[in-house]
Structure formats: C-alpha cells, structure tokens
Design an enzyme around this catalytic site. Structure first.
Site, PDB file in Angstrom:
ATOM      1  N   GLY A  78       0.617   5.537   1.119  1.00  0.00           N
ATOM      2  CA  GLY A  78      -0.149   6.579   1.791  1.00  0.00           C
ATOM      3  C   GLY A  78       0.642   7.871   1.792  1.00  0.00           C
ATOM      4  O   GLY A  78       1.723   7.935   1.199  1.00  0.00           O
ATOM      5  N   LYS A  79       0.075   8.876   2.444  1.00  0.00           N
ATOM      6  CA  LYS A  79       0.771  10.164   2.536  1.00  0.00           C
ATOM      7  C   LYS A  79       2.094  10.002   3.266  1.00  0.00           C
ATOM      8  O   LYS A  79       3.084  10.641   2.977  1.00  0.00           O
ATOM      9  CB  LYS A  79      -0.096  11.140   3.324  1.00  0.00           C
ATOM     10  CG  LYS A  79      -0.779  12.145   2.451  1.00  0.00           C
ATOM     11  CD  LYS A  79      -1.242  13.300   3.309  1.00  0.00           C
ATOM     12  CE  LYS A  79      -2.618  13.746   2.846  1.00  0.00           C
ATOM     13  NZ  LYS A  79      -3.539  14.023   3.888  1.00  0.00           N
ATOM     14  N   PHE A  80       2.095   9.109   4.280  1.00  0.00           N
ATOM     15  CA  PHE A  80       3.264   8.910   5.133  1.00  0.00           C
ATOM     16  C   PHE A  80       4.425   8.244   4.403  1.00  0.00           C
ATOM     17  O   PHE A  80       5.569   8.388   4.771  1.00  0.00           O
ATOM     18  CB  PHE A  80       2.864   8.014   6.311  1.00  0.00           C
ATOM     19  CG  PHE A  80       2.356   6.683   5.826  1.00  0.00           C
ATOM     20  CD1 PHE A  80       3.238   5.651   5.554  1.00  0.00           C
ATOM     21  CD2 PHE A  80       0.998   6.472   5.596  1.00  0.00           C
ATOM     22  CE1 PHE A  80       2.771   4.435   5.063  1.00  0.00           C
ATOM     23  CE2 PHE A  80       0.544   5.266   5.102  1.00  0.00           C
ATOM     24  CZ  PHE A  80       1.428   4.252   4.830  1.00  0.00           C
ATOM     25  N   GLY A  81       4.116   7.417   3.376  1.00  0.00           N
ATOM     26  CA  GLY A  81       5.147   6.630   2.706  1.00  0.00           C
ATOM     27  C   GLY A  81       4.552   5.371   2.111  1.00  0.00           C
ATOM     28  O   GLY A  81       3.453   5.412   1.557  1.00  0.00           O
ATOM     29  N   GLN A  82       5.246   4.244   2.252  1.00  0.00           N
ATOM     30  CA  GLN A  82       4.781   3.013   1.612  1.00  0.00           C
ATOM     31  C   GLN A  82       4.848   1.830   2.580  1.00  0.00           C
ATOM     32  O   GLN A  82       5.652   1.835   3.498  1.00  0.00           O
ATOM     33  CB  GLN A  82       5.675   2.696   0.414  1.00  0.00           C
ATOM     34  CG  GLN A  82       5.701   3.819  -0.601  1.00  0.00           C
ATOM     35  CD  GLN A  82       6.585   3.498  -1.778  1.00  0.00           C
ATOM     36  OE1 GLN A  82       7.624   2.865  -1.625  1.00  0.00           O
ATOM     37  NE2 GLN A  82       6.175   3.937  -2.948  1.00  0.00           N
ATOM     38  N   VAL A  83       3.994   0.826   2.328  1.00  0.00           N
ATOM     39  CA  VAL A  83       4.028  -0.387   3.133  1.00  0.00           C
ATOM     40  C   VAL A  83       4.414  -1.554   2.229  1.00  0.00           C
ATOM     41  O   VAL A  83       3.856  -1.717   1.143  1.00  0.00           O
ATOM     42  CB  VAL A  83       2.661  -0.667   3.794  1.00  0.00           C
ATOM     43  CG1 VAL A  83       2.719  -1.963   4.586  1.00  0.00           C
ATOM     44  CG2 VAL A  83       2.267   0.483   4.702  1.00  0.00           C
ATOM     45  N   GLY A 123       0.820  -1.204   0.000  1.00  0.00           N
ATOM     46  CA  GLY A 123       0.000   0.000   0.000  1.00  0.00           C
ATOM     47  C   GLY A 123       0.853   1.252   0.000  1.00  0.00           C
ATOM     48  O   GLY A 123       2.052   1.199   0.249  1.00  0.00           O
ATOM     49  N   ASP A 150      -8.141   8.907  13.233  1.00  0.00           N
ATOM     50  CA  ASP A 150      -8.332   8.552  11.817  1.00  0.00           C
ATOM     51  C   ASP A 150      -9.088   7.230  11.697  1.00  0.00           C
ATOM     52  O   ASP A 150      -8.746   6.375  10.883  1.00  0.00           O
ATOM     53  CB  ASP A 150      -6.982   8.478  11.090  1.00  0.00           C
ATOM     54  CG  ASP A 150      -7.161   8.495   9.565  1.00  0.00           C
ATOM     55  OD1 ASP A 150      -8.225   8.956   9.094  1.00  0.00           O
ATOM     56  OD2 ASP A 150      -6.244   8.053   8.852  1.00  0.00           O
ATOM     57  N   LYS A 157       6.360  -0.571   7.375  1.00  0.00           N
ATOM     58  CA  LYS A 157       5.930   0.778   6.994  1.00  0.00           C
ATOM     59  C   LYS A 157       7.179   1.618   6.808  1.00  0.00           C
ATOM     60  O   LYS A 157       7.901   1.879   7.779  1.00  0.00           O
ATOM     61  CB  LYS A 157       5.038   1.318   8.113  1.00  0.00           C
ATOM     62  CG  LYS A 157       4.384   2.645   7.863  1.00  0.00           C
ATOM     63  CD  LYS A 157       3.317   2.882   8.941  1.00  0.00           C
ATOM     64  CE  LYS A 157       2.602   4.208   8.756  1.00  0.00           C
ATOM     65  NZ  LYS A 157       1.537   4.392   9.749  1.00  0.00           N
TER      66      LYS A 157
END
Ligand SMILES: *[C@@H]1O[C@H](CO)[C@@H](O)[C@H](O)[C@H]1NC(C)=O
Ligand SMILES: *[C@@H]1O[C@H](CO)[C@@H](O)[C@H](O)[C@H]1NC(C)=O
Ligand SMILES: *[C@@H]1O[C@H](CO)[C@@H](O)[C@H](O)[C@H]1NC(C)=O
Ligand SMILES: *[C@@H]1O[C@H](CO)[C@@H](O)[C@H](O)[C@H]1NC(C)=O
Ligand SMILES: *[C@@H]1O[C@H](CO)[C@@H](O)[C@H](O)[C@H]1NC(C)=O
Length: 662
Positions: free
Chosen positions: A268-273, A266, A380, A288
């Site tokens: 996201g804004k934070f980075g990648q998983v 996945g 969230d 993460k």
C-alpha cells in the site's frame, strides 16, 4: 435525396405531382423509394459469440433484400480480409466470418456492414475468446496450523481467461530429508480461495503447497509454491486470542528477533504487509512494515499503533505487538484468513441473502460504533477493508486503520484522503470531517452489498468525485440509530435459508472492475470490461452491440467501397420479344434491365426516340422491369423497337420487331 423530404410534410403531394409533371416518372419512383423503409434488413442476429482459444470462431449474419447485397466486416477499425486463418464468405443472403484458430487478440467487436443500392445497415457482434485462467496471483498462505491440519488461503488469478474461475486445485509435496516426493492433489474442486487440509499431513512433516485455478476452458499453471511448512508436534493446537493486550512499542528488539518474515501479503501507500510466524509459538500473524523514512511518516506510524490500543473490539483487527528500530517500524497484527468479504460473497457455495447482508452491516456498525464512542473516525471504509474471519463462517472484521484519527472537539479535522467511490462530500470539499463521514462510506458499502452496483462510480475519478458532490442527501444516521433501524431489526432473527438469494452477478462485475483498477493488465482488462458491460444493458459500453447506426469513418469508408462492389454495367436479363398484333389493340413491349447505378432508359422506334404521350407510355420499375405500352396500334407503329440502357459503366441495347396486322 435531400433528407428534408418527409412523407408527412403537408406539401409532399404537391412535390410528387410537380416531379411527375416535370420529369421522368422514374424520378418520382426513386423519391418514394428513398423515403421508404431501408430495403436491406438483418434477420436473426447474434450479439455475442464465445469460443475457446484455438477453436474455430464463426460469426454469421443473414439478411434479406430484394436486391443484390454487398457486405463486409470491420474489426479494429479495419476491413477484415482473408488470410491463412481468417476467411470471409458472403452471398446475397448472408455473410460469414470464420476464424480457424481463435486467439485472444481476436476478441472484441466485429461490425458487419451491408448495403444494397437503396440503403445500408450495420450490426456489431462481440467475440469473446476464452482461455484457461492465469495462475493464482499469490502462493498459498498458511494459518490455523496444528499437528495435522492447516488452512491455506490465496488470491485469485489476475486474469480469469475471459470466463469466471469455477474452482481451484490444491496440491501438496512432502519435502525434507529422504522425502523426494512428487506433487499430489489434495482436492480438485475447491470452490473458494481458501481450503482446510484435514488429512494426509503428519505431525512435524514438512510440506510445500501450490494451487491452480480453473474455468470452463481448463486448468491454469500452478501458483508459486508456499514456503516450507513444518507441521506442529502432536497435540500443539494454536488458539485464537481471547483477551486483549495493550501494546507498548518495543524499541530494544527488531521484529526479526521474534518473528520469521515470510511472503508479502500486500502493498500500500504506507508500505508493505508480510506474513509472519512467531519463532517460539509458530503463530501466524501479519506484519505491517511502514515506509517511514522521514520523521513525519514515523510519527504517523506511531500514531496508528497507539490508536490500536483504543480498538479492542471483536470486529476490529487486533494489534499484537510493535517494533520501532532505527531501520524500520513494524506493527504485528492478527492474521485473518477468510479473505475479503465481497470475494467470499460471490463464491458459488456461499449464501447471499438480505438477512446475511444485514448480519454483515450489523457487524460493521458494531465495530465502527465502538470507534465512534471513543471519538475515533476510520475515514477509509471500503469493501477491501472488510474481511472474513475464516472461510466458512459469517464473522467479519474491519482492518486497516491507517487513516483513522481521533477527533478533537476544539480543532476541526480536515483531510484530503480516501477512495473516491466511498468518500463523503465533506472530504472532497475539504470541510471538517466527523463521525458522519464514516456513515457515508457505510451507506455506500451497504448499497453495493445489496445491489452489486457502486452508486457513485463514474468513468474516471474526477467524474466519481463530481457525482458524490452532486448527491443530494438529507441526514446520516449514527451507528446506534442505524443498528436500531427497522430494516436491521426485521432481519436480525430471520432465517437466512427461507429468504430469496440476492444476485451475485453485479457484485462479480464490481469486483472484476476493482481488480482491473489494481492490476496493470490494461489491454486484457479493457477487453474483458467491454465483454462484461455488454452483458448488462450495454448503454455505458463503447462497443455496445446491436444496430447502431452511427457512422464511424471506417464504416463510411466501407459503405463507399461496398457501393463500388455493387456497381455493374447495364444488362438485359429479360430481352424484348418480336410480336405481331392486330390493329387497334394495345401492345406491351417488356424487358428487364439490371445494372447499378440505375441505368437511364431510352426507347427508339427505328432511329427515332419514342416520346411519351397518351398512347405511348413508358413504365420503368425499381426492380428493373421496363415496359413500353402502345395503345391503339396502327400499321405505322410497325418496325424495330430498341430499348437502350445506359449508366456510368456502359450501355446495353435490346431490340424486337413489332408487326401490326390488319
Ligand atoms: C475468402 O475466402 C472465401 C472462402 O475460401 C472465398 O469464398 C472468398 O471468395 C474469399 N474472398 C476473397 C476476397 O478472396
Ligand atoms: C448477388 O446477386 C447478384 C445478381 O444476381 C450477383 O451478380 C452477385 O454476384 C451476388 N452477390 C453475391 C455476393 O453472391
Ligand atoms: C521487547 O521485547 C522483549 C522480548 O519480548 C522484552 O524482553 C523487552 O522488554 C521488550 N522491550 C520493550 C521496550 O517493551
Ligand atoms: C469459522 O468460525 C466459526 C465461528 O468462530 C466456527 O464455528 C467455524 O468452525 C470456523 N470454521 C473454520 C473452517 O475454522
Ligand atoms: C417484373 O416482371 C416479372 C416478370 O415479368 C414479374 O413477375 C414481376 O411481378 C414484375 N415486377 C413488378 C414490380 O411488376
């Protein structure tokens, strides 16, 4: 005719009498006609037609009218015309649109416009052109690996072809030295997005896996292949964690020193998983990888990892390790194989009832209660952050604490993040948040769980936020109070099998909408959405089917051209006949006139126009019957009578001889 006239107006009768005395009686007729019901009316009408790609699509409307009817079809704001694939066949009773080989681009709304000389009607039919699905969006991910079994999980296709995915085909291929085998099918009827392979796999064997999705139309191309999976040596089972570990961030090693980094799970804004496997134990984990370049981002990532040490609870995803090197910060977490809760609920094999919903709410509340007891807010909470532990059970976990924060009683916390559909009004108002902020989101999740509808969803984020702000609310329960609420208590011990199932249809739509928000397939998505929403009440749909009488510029244009088609020059379809009558009797000269616009009629006796009087009456009906009635005829009435019909396209004459005998 002026629209202000209405049969119920008090002065209506006066107007009729006025017109009768002033004008030709035909005018009064026309006035009455124009106020009558529309003469052209649809009979049975389909609202929706579904065909497979490449098949013949037939859209048909039948209608009734006593008059000639012209009709046409409008699609994509244009009149549909014959071409090599598309044919329009129309009669006075029906019109049929045939598409020889339907293509996905043909999907959408088709408006049929019909008119006769007195009025018009329109109707829209939504055509769905369904196809086999696109391949699953991700390759299968492996978990619970043992020497002879494993669990595969994957994501559904981005586009289902316009018809729900009914299952998956799972395929395997043995690889490794001397193993040039072909793909073979493990199962052809897997109903969910995960599958446990129990047999056919050998210890230390090496395999690739891939999946295909299918719907009523057919089977998709395969997904991407998994990486090479090596089965464990015999006897080596992987165990789930039993105890909790406090994590210290490892600053001497890199994540790749201890883990293999596999495919991306996945973004996201934070980075990648990414999926990880431990190099020694083979344990599957999720990593993460933070997008932390600046010091502020790094501090936020470290804060999240440190917070994880306060979240040791079975309902909260666990952190198993963390790495902080100059190049990257990585958090290693347990890998949860079951997929998003809502995705699972809509699975056909899965029971969705009020008691199971209570069971999920109870688990969410237990997890959040544990956080709240330590004054930590999640901030969230939304369906995609609630995942199933495995593919068969009802156990769930809350994941993603990226926005979670400790509350400090002395410093009010204000935040500017969240997901519009789930966010509480105080976040939008940039007012201090608290434990109650999570309770709002839990309420929204519960609402969707039970009804499948998103309570604050607007047509845009701005509209959603406005709906949230406008909401009137009284109080919010704490987790303790919510867990003790009679609704929860009543179902905790209920047997799910004795309870009525909740409908999954709306939740499917909810998920489809979420999916479209995430994928960039705007065109297909829009068509699919129109299709979906027209299946519900249709009120929010811009292409709602049914007799929608609002005139778009293209229907107005079509009506004008249909009117031209209806035009014809005057013609006598029934001619006058010569007649001989005794003196003193009443004579009727009858003919039938066709033509549009409605012909004006003039009767002549020889060369002289016939004036209407008490003994000479002209009757001209809307259906075209025209009669000259001569009462008490005398010999002087003998001679040639001519009826002359005229309209903008031409004129026609018809004559007969009247002989009045003694
Ligand atoms: C379109 O094709 C149909 C069927 O072949 C035919 O009946 C019809 O007259 C055609 N319409 C036009 C405008 O050519
Ligand atoms: C409808 O009927 C009229 C009069 O009978 C005829 O002239 C016309 O061709 C018909 N229209 C169609 C589309 O068949
Ligand atoms: C990092 O991990 C390695 C291997 O597990 C361990 O030997 C080392 O002590 C750890 N360092 C820190 C700072 O925890
Ligand atoms: C799912 O988890 C439940 C509870 O831990 C367990 O009983 C069940 O066997 C698991 N199912 C699978 C397929 O692992
Ligand atoms: C029109 O004339 C035809 C044939 O003469 C008759 O059958 C029909 O009833 C007439 N229509 C009206 C409205 O009088």
């Amino acid at each position: 005719m002026p629209k202000v006239l209405d049969k119920h107006m008090p002065q209506f009768n006066d107007i009729v009498i006025f017109l009768k005395t002033l004008c030709y009686s035909r005018m009064t007729e026309m006035l009455l006609q124009s106020l009558a019901e529309p003469s052209v009316q649809f009979e049975e009408l389909p609202e929706q037609v579904e065909v497979r790609v490449g098949e013949k699509a037939k859209l048909q409307c039948s209608f009734t009218s006593s008059l000639p009817v012209a009709s046409c079809w409008i699609h994509n704001k244009q009149k549909v015309v014959n071409d090599s694939r598309i044919q329009v066949e129309s009669s006075n009773q029906s019109t049929t649109l045939l598409i020889a080989e339907a293509h996905p681009n043909d999907a959408g709304s088709y408006t049929v416009v019909v008119r006769d000389r007195r009025g018009s009607a329109q109707h829209s039919i939504v055509l769905s052109v369904i196809d086999r699905p696109q391949p699953p969006a991700s390759c299968p991910v492996i978990s619970q690996l043992s020497s002879t079994s494993l669990v595969l999980s994957w994501s559904g296709p981005c586009y289902d072809g316009g018809s729900v995915v009914t299952g998956y085909v799972v395929e395997v291929k043995r690889v490794g030295p001397g193993k040039a085998e072909d793909w073979s099918e493990l199962t052809g009827r897997c109903r969910s997005t995960s599958y446990r392979v129990r047999s056919g796999l050998e210890p230390q064997g090496e395999y690739h896996f891939r999946v295909r999705a299918y719907n009523t139309v057919g089977v998709s191309e395969p997904s991407q292949e998994s990486d090479t999976i090596r089965m464990d040596t015999a006897g080596g089972e992987v165990e789930e964690p039993q105890s909790y570990v406090d994590i210290t961030i490892n600053t001497t090693n890199k994540v790749t020193d201890h883990y293999n980094v596999l495919e991306k799970l996945g973004v996201g804004k934070f980075g990648q998983v990414f999926r990880l496997t431990h190099k020694e134990t083979g344990r599957v984990c999720a990593g993460k990888f933070y997008k932390a370049r600046g010091s502020r981002d790094k501090a936020a990532a470290r804060k999240e990892i440190e917070l994880m040490n306060h979240l040791h609870h079975p309902k909260l995803v666990q952190c198993l390790g963390a790495y902080d090197s100059r190049s990257e910060i990585v958090m290693v977490m347990e890998y949860i194989a079951g997929g998003e809760l809502f995705e699972r609920i809509v699975d056909d094999n899965f029971e969705h009832t009020e008691p199971t919903s209570v069971r999920y709410m109870q688990q969410i509340l237990e997890g959040i209660q544990y956080m709240h007891q330590q004054s930590i807010v999640h901030l969230d909470l939304k369906p995609e952050n609630i995942v199933c532990v495995n593919s068969t059970g009802t156990l769930i976990k809350i994941i993603d604490f990226g926005l979670a924060s400790s509350l400090d009683p002395n410093t009010p916390l204000k935040v500017m993040h969240g997901t519009p559909e789930f966010v509480a009004p105080e976040v939008i108002g940039f007012e201090p948040v608290g434990l109650a902020t999570d309770m709002w989101s839990i309420g929204v999740i519960c609402y969707i769980l039970l009804s499948g509808e998103s309570p604050f969803q607007g047509n845009s984020d701005d509209e959603t936020l406005a709906l949230v702000t406008a909401a009137k609310w009284e109080r919010r329960l704490s987790c303790e109070k919510a867990l003790a609420h009679p609704w929860m208590a009543a179902f905790v011990s209920a047997d799910p099998r004795t309870t009525k199932s909740l409908s999954k249809e709306k939740m499917k739509k909810f998920l489809a909408k979420q999916k479209w928000k995430k994928t960039g397939k705007a065109l297909l998505a829009l068509k699919r959405m129109a299709h979906l929403s027209s299946k519900s009440d249709g009120s929010e749909s811009p292409t709602s089917p049914g007799e929608d009488q609002t005139l778009t510029p293209e229907t107005e244009h079509a009506l004008k051209s249909l009117e031209e088609q209806l035009q014809s020059e005057p013609r006598f379809s029934q001619a006058l006949k010569d007649i001989t009558q005794p003196q003193g009797t009443t004579v009727r000269l009858i003919c039938h006139i066709q033509g549009y616009p409605d012909p004006e009629v003039l009767w002549l006796h020889g060369e002289e126009p016939v004036e209407e009087s008490s003994s000479r009456q002209i009757d001209y009906q809307d259906d075209g019957n025209c009669t000259l009635v001569l009462s008490d005829v005398q010999e002087s009435d003998s001679g040639v009578y001519t009826c002359k019909a005229t309209n903008s396209l031409g004129e026609a004459l018809c004559s007969c001889k009247l002989k009045v005998g003694p």
